[in-house]
Motif scaffolding. Structure first.
Motif, PDB file in Angstrom:
ATOM      1  N   PRO A 284       0.794  -1.294   0.047  1.00 16.22           N
ATOM      2  CA  PRO A 284      -0.043   0.035   0.112  1.00 16.22           C
ATOM      3  C   PRO A 284       0.537   1.173  -0.034  1.00 16.22           C
ATOM      4  O   PRO A 284       0.519   2.250  -0.507  1.00 16.22           O
ATOM      5  N   GLN A 285       2.225   1.248   0.606  1.00 13.34           N
ATOM      6  CA  GLN A 285       2.742   2.337   0.735  1.00 13.34           C
ATOM      7  C   GLN A 285       3.457   2.623  -0.673  1.00 13.34           C
ATOM      8  O   GLN A 285       3.671   3.821  -0.885  1.00 13.34           O
TER       9      GLN A 285
ATOM     10  N   VAL B 170      -0.535   5.484  10.346  1.00 12.30           N
ATOM     11  CA  VAL B 170      -1.694   4.389   9.841  1.00 12.30           C
ATOM     12  C   VAL B 170      -2.053   5.017   8.554  1.00 12.30           C
ATOM     13  O   VAL B 170      -2.272   3.902   7.744  1.00 12.30           O
ATOM     14  N   ALA B 171      -2.158   6.025   8.154  1.00  9.16           N
ATOM     15  CA  ALA B 171      -2.814   6.497   6.889  1.00  9.16           C
ATOM     16  C   ALA B 171      -2.005   5.996   5.885  1.00  9.16           C
ATOM     17  O   ALA B 171      -2.232   5.490   5.051  1.00  9.16           O
TER      18      ALA B 171
ATOM     19  N   LYS C  82      -2.406   8.939   0.414  1.00  8.19           N
ATOM     20  CA  LYS C  82      -1.233  10.032  -0.105  1.00  8.19           C
ATOM     21  C   LYS C  82      -1.502  11.138   1.226  1.00  8.19           C
ATOM     22  O   LYS C  82      -0.342  11.554   1.315  1.00  8.19           O
ATOM     23  N   TYR C  83      -2.532  11.197   1.752  1.00  6.71           N
ATOM     24  CA  TYR C  83      -2.598  12.271   2.453  1.00  6.71           C
ATOM     25  C   TYR C  83      -3.601  11.904   3.730  1.00  6.71           C
ATOM     26  O   TYR C  83      -4.561  11.208   3.791  1.00  6.71           O
TER      27      TYR C  83
ATOM     28  N   ALA D 188      -5.467  13.375   5.604  1.00  6.46           N
ATOM     29  CA  ALA D 188      -6.652  14.156   5.888  1.00  6.46           C
ATOM     30  C   ALA D 188      -7.582  13.276   5.027  1.00  6.46           C
ATOM     31  O   ALA D 188      -8.943  13.211   5.644  1.00  6.46           O
ATOM     32  N   HIS D 189      -7.396  12.507   3.960  1.00  9.35           N
ATOM     33  CA  HIS D 189      -8.137  11.849   3.346  1.00  9.35           C
ATOM     34  C   HIS D 189      -8.672  10.599   3.964  1.00  9.35           C
ATOM     35  O   HIS D 189      -9.706  10.119   3.984  1.00  9.35           O
ATOM     36  N   PHE D 190      -7.780  10.070   4.806  1.00  5.42           N
ATOM     37  CA  PHE D 190      -8.005   8.863   5.699  1.00  5.42           C
ATOM     38  C   PHE D 190      -8.812   9.255   6.611  1.00  5.42           C
ATOM     39  O   PHE D 190     -10.033   8.477   6.879  1.00  5.42           O
ATOM     40  N   THR D 191      -8.427  10.262   7.352  1.00  2.80           N
ATOM     41  CA  THR D 191      -9.675  10.753   8.466  1.00  2.80           C
ATOM     42  C   THR D 191     -10.942  11.184   7.881  1.00  2.80           C
ATOM     43  O   THR D 191     -11.862  10.590   8.629  1.00  2.80           O
TER      44      THR D 191
END
Length: 95
Positions: A3-4, A63-64, A70-71, A73-76
C-alpha cells in the motif's frame, strides 16, 4: 509494504491479484456480501485501520500512510464517514 508504494487497493488491483476480471470480481463480491467491491475494500481497509489505531505507538498519519493514503486528511475523512467519529476519537476509547 505494497500500500505504501502502490497506494490504496482498487477493484482492478484486487481482481488481478485473484486472477479474475474486475467485472467478475465485482459481481462475485456483490453476490457474497451484498456490497459493491469498492464498499467491501473500504470496509476491510477501515477494519485494518481500527486495529492499527488501537496501538498508541502509531500516529494517525503513520496509519494512513501504511494503508496507502497519500494524505492523512483523506484517511481521516473516510474514517469519519464510515465509522462516525475521527480516528483520534476512536483511539480515545482505548485510553
Amino acid at each position: 509494504d505494497k500500500p505504501q508504494t502502490e497506494g490504496l487497493p482498487t477493484v482492478q488491483y484486487c481482481a488481478q491479484e485473484l486472477h479474475l476480471s474486475a467485472n467478475y470480481f465485482g459481481d462475485l463480491v456483490k453476490r457474497l456480501t451484498g456490497k459493491t467491491a469498492q464498499e467491501h475494500i473500504r470496509l476491510r481497509l477501515i477494519d485494518a485501520a481500527k486495529e492499527r489505531i488501537a496501538d498508541p505507538a502509531r500516529s494517525i498519519a503513520e496509519v494512513a500512510y501504511e494503508l496507502g493514503f497519500k494524505y492523512p486528511a483523506h484517511f481521516t475523512r473516510l474514517f469519519k464517514n464510515m465509522v462516525g467519529c475521527t480516528p483520534n476519537r476512536y483511539r480515545s476509547r482505548f485510553d
